[in-house]
Design a protein around this motif. Structure first.
Motif, PDB file in Angstrom:
ATOM      1  N   LYS A 147      -3.422  36.490  15.918  1.00 45.50           N
ATOM      2  CA  LYS A 147      -3.313  36.101  14.500  1.00 45.50           C
ATOM      3  C   LYS A 147      -4.110  34.838  14.190  1.00 45.50           C
ATOM      4  O   LYS A 147      -4.529  34.624  13.058  1.00 45.50           O
TER       5      LYS A 147
ATOM      6  N   VAL B 263      -0.230  47.013  18.469  1.00 43.22           N
ATOM      7  CA  VAL B 263       0.232  46.788  19.845  1.00 43.22           C
ATOM      8  C   VAL B 263       0.522  48.150  20.468  1.00 43.22           C
ATOM      9  O   VAL B 263       1.103  49.025  19.819  1.00 43.22           O
TER      10      VAL B 263
ATOM     11  N   GLU C 269       7.576  39.546  15.226  1.00 44.33           N
ATOM     12  CA  GLU C 269       6.240  39.002  14.943  1.00 44.33           C
ATOM     13  C   GLU C 269       5.520  39.791  13.846  1.00 44.33           C
ATOM     14  O   GLU C 269       4.346  39.583  13.580  1.00 44.33           O
TER      15      GLU C 269
ATOM     16  N   VAL D 273       4.401  42.921  13.562  1.00 42.30           N
ATOM     17  CA  VAL D 273       3.261  43.791  13.907  1.00 42.30           C
ATOM     18  C   VAL D 273       3.369  45.068  13.078  1.00 42.30           C
ATOM     19  O   VAL D 273       4.450  45.627  12.939  1.00 42.30           O
TER      20      VAL D 273
ATOM     21  N   ILE E  54       0.190  38.063  20.598  1.00 42.77           N
ATOM     22  CA  ILE E  54       0.206  38.406  19.168  1.00 42.77           C
ATOM     23  C   ILE E  54      -0.157  37.166  18.338  1.00 42.77           C
ATOM     24  O   ILE E  54      -0.988  37.224  17.428  1.00 42.77           O
TER      25      ILE E  54
ATOM     26  N   ILE F 215       7.806  42.743  18.761  1.00 43.46           N
ATOM     27  CA  ILE F 215       6.918  43.394  17.784  1.00 43.46           C
ATOM     28  C   ILE F 215       7.495  43.298  16.375  1.00 43.46           C
ATOM     29  O   ILE F 215       6.780  42.996  15.409  1.00 43.46           O
TER      30      ILE F 215
END
Ligand SMILES: Cc1cc2nc3c(=O)[nH]c(=O)nc-3n(C[C@H](O)[C@H](O)[C@H](O)COP(=O)(O)O)c2cc1C
Length: 241
Positions: free
Chosen positions: A68, A77, A96, A98, A64, A93
């Motif tokens: 980025k 994802v 971070e 997402v 991830i 997830i």
């Protein structure tokens, strides 16, 4: 004459929902759909999707972060829900930040409230009308209706037959997947009521795809009968070439 209020009927388009330019999603491909491919698709105006299948939580976090670094555009994802470390992947997830999750291989029921609370757009991949309806009831934002032409794990119904039935059955946006390889396939998907497409196999032959050069060449040379479905007998059919 009675007028219909179109604005009320209209659902949000997939490009608005995902903040992307083109209604094209790059399908998750385990061990393949990593930062370079995902970022390239997102940078080109589609939605790149990291395949988390087979990754540890820390591997996913690193992927991830790498993505980025390569793009400031939205990406997603994919979670294969039968994976045993799904709790840890979910935590990553959310930590971070997402924004989009696609799901396969199981029901997202347990996780849906947690993802929605975190403001994540959830798009399950479905092989049937029944499962599409269930996903809508659970709060999915859209579904990918994936026909048996797809690469990877497959259901039995063809994209052509499945797609319009799913479109009629749910009121959330439907994204078509399975056997779409160029603009004609995309046009056909839209004619059948899709709001977007998810493409996997076509991206295998790209520069950013990490598969071996020989495999890319084999994909390019493949003819109409060069894919095979294995695993039907044990109830887990997979299409590969
Ligand atoms: C090599 C390969 C691996 C795949 N792995 C996954 C996966 O990990 N998770 C998933 O939800 N779908 C997976 N898929 C399905 C794709 O995300 C996508 O829905 C599908 O490839 C669309 O059909 P197409 O290959 O005809 O374009 C995979 C497909 C391929 C070809």
């Amino acid at each position: 004459m009675e007028m219909t209020d179109v604005s009320e009927e209209k659902t949000m388009s997939i490009t608005q929902l995902l903040h992307i330019k083109y209604p094209i999603m790059q399908g998750a491909m385990a061990q393949i759909a990593k930062a370079p491919l995902v970022a390239a698709v997102s940078n080109a105006g589609g939605l790149g999707i990291i395949a988390s299948g087979g990754m540890s939580a820390e591997e996913l976090r690193a992927e991830i972060r790498k993505t980025k670094e390569l793009t400031d555009k939205p990406f997603g994802v994919n979670l294969m829900l039968m994976m045993t470390n799904i709790d840890e992947l979910t935590t990553v997830i959310i930590e971070e930040d997402v924004k989009v999750v696609t799901t396969g291989a199981g029901t997202p029921k347990t996780y849906m409230p947690i993802w929605k609370e975190a403001g994540i757009i959830v798009i399950p991949v479905v092989p049937s009308v029944m499962i599409a309806r269930k996903m809508e009831q659970l709060g999915a934002d859209a579904v990918v209706a994936e026909g048996t032409e797809a690469g990877g794990h497959v259901g039995e119904t063809t994209t052509m037959a499945l797609l319009p039935q799913v479109v009629d059955a749910v009121s959330i946006p439907v994204i078509a997947a399975g056997g779409i390889g160029d603009g004609r396939g995309i046009a056909a998907a839209f004619a059948l009521g899709a709001q977007g497409v998810q493409i996997g196999t076509r991206f295998l032959a790209t520069d950013e795809c990490p598969v071996h050069e020989n495999f890319k060449l084999a994909c390019l040379k493949a003819k109409d009968r060069d894919t095979v479905v294995t695993g039907r007998r044990n109830g887990a059919p997979v299409r590969s070439n």
